[in-house]
Design an enzyme around this catalytic site. Structure first.
Site, PDB file in Angstrom:
ATOM      1  N   ILE A  48       0.877  -1.181   0.000  1.00 48.19           N
ATOM      2  CA  ILE A  48       0.000   0.000   0.000  1.00 48.19           C
ATOM      3  C   ILE A  48       0.911   1.226   0.000  1.00 48.19           C
ATOM      4  O   ILE A  48       1.685   1.414   0.945  1.00 48.19           O
ATOM      5  CB  ILE A  48      -0.925   0.005   1.228  1.00 48.19           C
ATOM      6  CG1 ILE A  48      -1.831  -1.216   1.198  1.00 48.19           C
ATOM      7  CG2 ILE A  48      -1.721   1.301   1.286  1.00 48.19           C
ATOM      8  CD1 ILE A  48      -2.742  -1.301  -0.017  1.00 48.19           C
ATOM      9  N   HIS A 129     -13.752   4.798  11.939  1.00 45.32           N
ATOM     10  CA  HIS A 129     -14.635   5.961  12.097  1.00 45.32           C
ATOM     11  C   HIS A 129     -13.993   7.165  11.414  1.00 45.32           C
ATOM     12  O   HIS A 129     -12.774   7.353  11.470  1.00 45.32           O
ATOM     13  CB  HIS A 129     -14.967   6.222  13.571  1.00 45.32           C
ATOM     14  CG  HIS A 129     -13.889   6.844  14.407  1.00 45.32           C
ATOM     15  ND1 HIS A 129     -13.683   8.205  14.490  1.00 45.32           N
ATOM     16  CD2 HIS A 129     -12.955   6.277  15.214  1.00 45.32           C
ATOM     17  CE1 HIS A 129     -12.694   8.454  15.331  1.00 45.32           C
ATOM     18  NE2 HIS A 129     -12.230   7.316  15.763  1.00 45.32           N
ATOM     19  N   ASP A 141      -6.601  10.302  14.793  1.00 47.22           N
ATOM     20  CA  ASP A 141      -7.865   9.786  15.333  1.00 47.22           C
ATOM     21  C   ASP A 141      -9.042  10.422  14.617  1.00 47.22           C
ATOM     22  O   ASP A 141      -9.550  11.474  15.052  1.00 47.22           O
ATOM     23  CB  ASP A 141      -7.944  10.050  16.844  1.00 47.22           C
ATOM     24  CG  ASP A 141      -9.213   9.495  17.448  1.00 47.22           C
ATOM     25  OD1 ASP A 141      -9.598   9.986  18.521  1.00 47.22           O
ATOM     26  OD2 ASP A 141      -9.833   8.608  16.830  1.00 47.22           O
ATOM     27  N   GLU A 175     -18.476   8.213  16.073  1.00 44.37           N
ATOM     28  CA  GLU A 175     -17.834   7.242  16.983  1.00 44.37           C
ATOM     29  C   GLU A 175     -17.454   7.942  18.259  1.00 44.37           C
ATOM     30  O   GLU A 175     -17.567   7.413  19.353  1.00 44.37           O
ATOM     31  CB  GLU A 175     -16.607   6.622  16.314  1.00 44.37           C
ATOM     32  CG  GLU A 175     -15.911   5.546  17.144  1.00 44.37           C
ATOM     33  CD  GLU A 175     -14.876   6.072  18.125  1.00 44.37           C
ATOM     34  OE1 GLU A 175     -14.539   7.279  18.068  1.00 44.37           O
ATOM     35  OE2 GLU A 175     -14.447   5.291  18.990  1.00 44.37           O
ATOM     36  N   GLU A 176     -16.986   9.160  18.134  1.00 42.45           N
ATOM     37  CA  GLU A 176     -16.476   9.885  19.305  1.00 42.45           C
ATOM     38  C   GLU A 176     -17.579  10.188  20.320  1.00 42.45           C
ATOM     39  O   GLU A 176     -17.296  10.499  21.465  1.00 42.45           O
ATOM     40  CB  GLU A 176     -15.815  11.199  18.854  1.00 42.45           C
ATOM     41  CG  GLU A 176     -14.630  11.009  17.943  1.00 42.45           C
ATOM     42  CD  GLU A 176     -13.406  10.438  18.653  1.00 42.45           C
ATOM     43  OE1 GLU A 176     -13.512  10.055  19.829  1.00 42.45           O
ATOM     44  OE2 GLU A 176     -12.340  10.356  18.030  1.00 42.45           O
ATOM     45  N   ASP A 305       2.499   3.274   7.542  1.00 39.02           N
ATOM     46  CA  ASP A 305       2.811   2.405   6.400  1.00 39.02           C
ATOM     47  C   ASP A 305       2.627   0.937   6.770  1.00 39.02           C
ATOM     48  O   ASP A 305       1.959   0.178   6.078  1.00 39.02           O
ATOM     49  CB  ASP A 305       4.261   2.670   5.967  1.00 39.02           C
ATOM     50  CG  ASP A 305       4.590   1.977   4.647  1.00 39.02           C
ATOM     51  OD1 ASP A 305       5.783   1.735   4.388  1.00 39.02           O
ATOM     52  OD2 ASP A 305       3.644   1.665   3.891  1.00 39.02           O
TER      53      ASP A 305
HETATM   54  N1  DTR Z   1     -11.791   5.435  21.715  1.00 42.28           N
HETATM   55  C1  DTR Z   1     -10.984   5.702  20.515  1.00 42.28           C
HETATM   56  C2  DTR Z   1      -9.516   5.649  20.805  1.00 42.28           C
HETATM   57  C3  DTR Z   1      -9.100   4.446  21.569  1.00 42.28           C
HETATM   58  C4  DTR Z   1      -8.692   4.420  22.872  1.00 42.28           C
HETATM   59  N2  DTR Z   1      -8.335   3.129  23.226  1.00 42.28           N
HETATM   60  C5  DTR Z   1      -8.530   2.351  22.149  1.00 42.28           C
HETATM   61  C6  DTR Z   1      -8.322   0.984  22.001  1.00 42.28           C
HETATM   62  C7  DTR Z   1      -8.628   0.410  20.769  1.00 42.28           C
HETATM   63  C8  DTR Z   1      -9.126   1.200  19.721  1.00 42.28           C
HETATM   64  C9  DTR Z   1      -9.329   2.588  19.872  1.00 42.28           C
HETATM   65  C10 DTR Z   1      -9.014   3.141  21.103  1.00 42.28           C
HETATM   66  C11 DTR Z   1     -11.305   7.076  19.985  1.00 42.28           C
HETATM   67  O1  DTR Z   1     -11.052   8.032  20.702  1.00 42.28           O
HETATM   68  O2  DTR Z   1     -11.761   7.152  18.846  1.00 42.28           O
HETATM   69 ZN    ZN Z   2     -11.166   9.663  19.510  1.00 40.73          ZN
HETATM   70 ZN    ZN Z   3     -10.841   6.982  17.244  1.00 41.13          ZN
HETATM   71 CA    CA Z   4       3.338   0.234   2.422  1.00 36.73          CA
END
Ligand code: DTR
Ligand code: ZN
Ligand code: ZN
Ligand code: CA
Length: 441
Positions: A48, A129, A141, A175-176, A305
């Protein structure tokens, strides 16, 4: 005497079960099974291109900058992000659907993209998300996960991949705010459609600036696919321990869909042991988690990557490998009482007629009825005495029963011989028994 019924694919074998003693366990054996079909080789995934993934992140950054600095649910930057991803997938030949939902009085959107073809009754899904928090652009994120699966989807199109499974990709809204979009998707998916999803792969934060390499410890086959990929790179991984419920895979896991995924860390601090393992510093994996500094400069290129390539590896491996018919099955369903806080007991199956060594994905079906299962240590003992711990003692696991299938890499063991499930109750009170033990080769 309980005659266990050893079963093999497509035939009933003659069998005899020899009860040894109730406490010491029981033994069952089976006539020679038919040799299983050789599993088909999976195709190798392409690399990729990191530059492509980073271009998607730059585009998402531009979207945030042009829309008040974020891509949060209910804001213009989120819908612009959906439109951006959808346009690329439409151009690549995907069948896309934008699913609307309402949360906090504002409209949210999920984007679903189906790659035409494959077995509609075996859907392999990957998701991420697409929303950010309102305080920033959300590039790690979760622009990172969104861009990683987007580029993988585009690579599928470039290769015109014809996988045995049907491929589906999802970008989730809100998602948040509590996995809102993925929950809406799953809740509105008829159960007949849910049961077609053979696995859901989740990618939420895969480019953290001070990265760790964490693999979700949910479905064993998915977990092994990712761990095997990183092992091939010589990159050690750790089990993601705080992931349960923390991202969109929970929406799928909660309805019984096998899940897995990758994560490079959020606000937790990297330990010195982890620094030894992965480099970096004993600071947060992502010091800009949920902050305005989560921009395109908040990405570790190597992590992005590697994880993008791991996504492609999983899609190619899990998507194209035709599932071979199950191998021979050996089972012992005799009940074996487990002495409270006492000696170990065993249930034994005598494996015969299987040539060579056991597979690297030996399926070990364990069915133990026992209150407060944390009391129990459960091991698989190979014919030569090698012990494979399946479940350790836990002073906190108060759930009842151990009814699951473990996948054991038993490729160093000869298949034929007496395999034992060994169980010991190592704490007073709470009792139970071995209800069944099954090996699938
Ligand atoms: N809750 C997710 C970030 C997050 C925190 N711990 C984990 C473990 C596995 C996956 C995601 C996460 C967010 O803030 O979107
Ligand atoms: Zn988040
Ligand atoms: Zn997240
Ligand atoms: Ca790659």
């Amino acid at each position: 005497m309980n005659l266990s019924v050893p079963r093999r694919a497509g035939a009933v074998a003659a069998f005899t079960a020899l009860a040894v003693t109730a406490l010491a366990g029981t033994t069952a054996s089976a006539a020679p099974p038919a040799a299983p079909a050789a599993p088909s080789a999976a195709l190798a995934a392409p690399d990729i291109p990191l530059a492509n993934v980073k271009q998607h992140l730059a585009d998402l950054q531009s979207i945030a900058t042009a829309n008040g600095g974020n891509r949060a649910h209910g804001r213009t930057g989120y819908k612009a992000s959906i439109d951006f991803v959808k346009a690329k997938l439409d151009a690549a030949g995907y069948t896309t659907t934008v699913q609307q939902f309402t949360y906090n009085g504002t409209t949210g959107y999920n984007l679903i993209a189906d790659w035409p073809g494959g077995d509609p009754n075996q859907v392999l899904m990957a998701g991420a998300h697409l929303d950010s928090v309102s305080s920033g652009a959300g590039i790690n994120d979760n622009g990172s996960g969104s861009a990683g699966i987007l580029e993988t989807a585009l690579a599928v199109a470039r290769a015109n991949l014809q996988p045995s499974k049907h491929l589906r990709f999802g970008w989730w809204g809100a998602e948040e705010l509590g996995l809102v979009g993925s929950k809406y998707y799953v809740n509105n998916l008829p159960s007949s459609e849910r049961s077609k999803i053979s696995g859901y792969l989740n990618f939420d934060m895969i480019g953290s600036p001070n990265p760790g390499y964490f693999v979700y410890d949910d479905d064993p086959a998915i977990e092994q696919t990712f761990k095997g990929y990183f092992a091939g790179l010589g990159v050690p991984t750790e089990i993601e321990t705080e992931g349960d419920g923390r991202s969109d895979h929970a929406s799928f896991k909660n309805v019984g869909i096998p899940v897995g995924g990758l994560f490079t860390g959020a606000s937790r601090v990297k330990t010195s042991a982890q620094v030894q393992k992965w480099g970096g510093t004993t600071t947060a994996f992502d010091r800009c988690y949920h902050s305005s500094c989560d921009t395109t400069s908040n990405i570790n290129d190597t992590a992005l990557d590697r994880n993008s390539d791991a996504i492609a590896h999983a899609i190619w491996t899990l998507g194209t490998a035709t599932t071979p018919p199950p191998g021979p099955v050996f089972e012992n369903t005799a009940d074996v009482a487990i002495p409270d806080n006492g000696a170990a007991v065993t249930s034994t199956v005598n494996v015969t007629g299987v040539t060579g060594n056991a597979p690297s994905t030996l399926k070990v079906g364990v069915d133990i009825i026992h209150t407060w299962r944390g009391d129990l240590v459960v091991d698989l003992v190979a014919p030569d005495g090698t012990v494979y711990n399946l479940k350790p003692f836990s002073s906190s696991d108060s759930a009842d029963n151990v009814q699951t299938t473990y996948t054991v890499n038993a490729s160093s063991e000869l298949a034929n011989g007496a395999w034992k499930l060994r169980v010991q109750d190592k704490a007073a009170q709470d009792t139970g028994y071995i209800n069944g033990f099954k090996l699938t080769f």
